[in-house]
Design an enzyme around this catalytic site. Structure first.
Site, PDB file in Angstrom:
ATOM      1  N   LYS A 208       0.800  -1.302   0.011  1.00 18.74           N
ATOM      2  CA  LYS A 208       0.003  -0.565   0.154  1.00 18.74           C
ATOM      3  C   LYS A 208       1.071   1.196   0.095  1.00 18.74           C
ATOM      4  O   LYS A 208       2.210   1.544   0.739  1.00 18.74           O
ATOM      5  CB  LYS A 208      -1.159  -0.172   1.234  1.00 18.74           C
ATOM      6  CG  LYS A 208      -1.628   1.208   1.701  1.00 18.74           C
ATOM      7  CD  LYS A 208      -2.741   2.245   0.949  1.00 18.74           C
ATOM      8  CE  LYS A 208      -3.376   3.430   1.827  1.00 18.74           C
ATOM      9  NZ  LYS A 208      -3.521   2.545   3.093  1.00 18.74           N
ATOM     10  N   ASP A 341     -13.097   1.343   4.803  1.00 19.57           N
ATOM     11  CA  ASP A 341     -11.845   2.331   6.118  1.00 19.57           C
ATOM     12  C   ASP A 341     -12.101   2.214   7.972  1.00 19.57           C
ATOM     13  O   ASP A 341     -12.486   2.711   8.409  1.00 19.57           O
ATOM     14  CB  ASP A 341     -11.930   3.394   5.879  1.00 19.57           C
ATOM     15  CG  ASP A 341     -10.455   4.133   5.889  1.00 19.57           C
ATOM     16  OD1 ASP A 341     -10.225   3.236   6.082  1.00 19.57           O
ATOM     17  OD2 ASP A 341     -10.363   4.869   5.211  1.00 19.57           O
TER      18      ASP A 341
END
Length: 428
Positions: A208, A341
């Site tokens: 990421k 999230d």
């Protein structure tokens, strides 16, 4: 065990996180089942499980049901594959943002992750992609789950997120004299390659990085690109060379497009789209993971959780635009996956996003596919996860009633099986 299944009653929630995979045949029956590959609902359905695999699934009357199997009859419920959330932070606490996070040690955040892993699994999410955690805490969490030490979902983990000095993935809360730098900070093509190699060395299975500024980072502009094309290309090529997929945090248009051109597998948030970005995503098969529920938590609960006013102001700017662009991307046919999230908002509440995905442009089936077969495709796990097909892992959930008529029912998971283990079930 035979007596256990026959004694289950619908009014009882039985938690059995430590059970081994089922050695005998188990038949699950329900009024309906979602076939996410065909996009159809099968009525009067059954799924046969043995060990940790699905043996067969479909209309009960068409299956050869083993006569010696145990039966778990769920009645007015909907069977579907275990859900998959492609953007979580299990070691993050939604009640601690901004300066409050400076008081949380690495051991404490790891222990908190144990609680969040269980909550996530109980909510029906049997697989997650953890896109960023300090000190490789997510690697430790994954390994503990895999060893059977604690209950939790299958985890694909990134370790520390990579980013530029002073960017969204750096630590920007403290002044210069503290010399506080994010452990994933890497500048320049060779440094980002080294950072990818380090993350893989310590157990990352996903990479990421932050392509643009962010909402919750101090001192960054949401729309501003951070890494250059050359840096992104080097980072992504290094990860792909080692067989890992790459996710990028990107709100701003330039960062989104540059990351797609550099070969990124998924773009997270994707708030400030334009038509070219959509065309690039379609051309390259890029996945979008758009967290369109979290804005409600940030604006309603964020201040008392410690989110800075600077961040609240940024969310007021991008939240509405992101939802409009979600609808635009769905209509264009971009590959969409479910990404909540969670960690910014409470773990276990992941499924609250389903109703918003439908409100802002998806059909109920598309929303479920985003959290199942599409997510499996992004992870390159479609041969083993993401649908109820013979030979795939027995990751199965049941939802009360018919969620395709009311997507809020996705928040009412009544049974979870992960890898052939009965995590909990309504009893019969």
């Amino acid at each position: 065990m035979r007596r256990f299944f026959s004694a289950l009653t619908l009014s009882t929630l039985t938690v059995v996180c430590a059970l081994p995979a089922l050695a005998d045949n188990l038949i699950l029956t329900a009024d309906r089942m979602v076939d996410v590959e065909s996009g159809e609902v099968i009525n009067q359905a059954a799924v046969i499980v043995r060990d940790n695999k699905i043996v067969a699934a479909g209309k009960a009357a068409s299956l050869a049901l083993p006569s010696d199997a145990r039966i778990l009859a769920l009645g007015d419920a909907t069977l579907m594959p275990g859900l998959m959330d492609m953007h979580v932070h299990l070691t993050s606490d939604a009640t601690r943002h901004g300066y409050k996070r400076l008081s949380v040690s690495l051991p404490r955040s790891t222990i908190t992750g144990v609680k969040h892993a269980r909550q996530t699994l109980m909510a029906g999410f049997t697989t997650v992609r953890n896109v960023g955690a300090p000190g490789f805490a997510d690697v430790a969490l994954r390994d503990a789950i895999n060893a059977g030490d604690i209950p939790g979902p299958r985890m694909f983990v990134a370790g520390p997120s990579l980013g530029v000095t002073g960017g969204h993935c750096d630590n920007n809360l403290l002044p210069y004299e503290y010399n506080d730098t994010g452990e994933g900070v890497a500048d320049g093509p060779w440094e980002v390659r080294k950072a990818v190699r380090r993350n893989i060395k310590y157990g990352a299975t996903v990479i990421k990085f932050c392509a643009t500024g962010g909402v919750l980072s101090k001192g960054t502009k949401v729309g501003a690109q951070q890494y250059t094309y050359e840096e992104m290309k080097a980072l992504i090529d290094e990860a792909h060379l080692r067989g890992l997929t790459v996710a990028t945090h990107a709100h701003g248009t330039s960062g989104i497009k540059t990351a797609i051109k550099a070969g990124v597998d998924s773009v997270e948030h994707v708030s400030l789209l334009d038509d070219e970005a959509i065309e690039l995503a379609l051309e390259n098969g890029t996945y979008f993971s758009m967290d369109i529920y979290v804005t409600e938590y940030i604006l309603n609960e964020g201040a008392k959780a410690g989110i800075l006013e600077e961040s609240l102001a940024k969310e007021r700017t991008v939240g509405k635009t992101q939802r409009a662009n979600f609808e635009k991307a769905v209509k264009a046919g971009v590959n969409m996956v479910f990404g909540s999230d969670a960690g910014v908002y409470p773990h276990g509440d992941n499924a609250k996003q389903f109703a918003r995905m439908v409100k802002f442009g998806m059909t109920p089936m598309q929303a479920i596919q985003a959290a199942t077969i599409n997510a499996a495709g992004l992870l390159k796990q479609q041969d083993s996860l993401g649908s109820l097909r013979a030979g795939k892992y027995a990751d199965i959930i049941a939802v009360a009633g018919n969620p395709l008529k009311d997507m809020s029912k996705m928040e009412q998971v009544s049974m979870v099986i992960k890898d052939g283990q009965l995590i909990y079930a309504p009893a019969m």
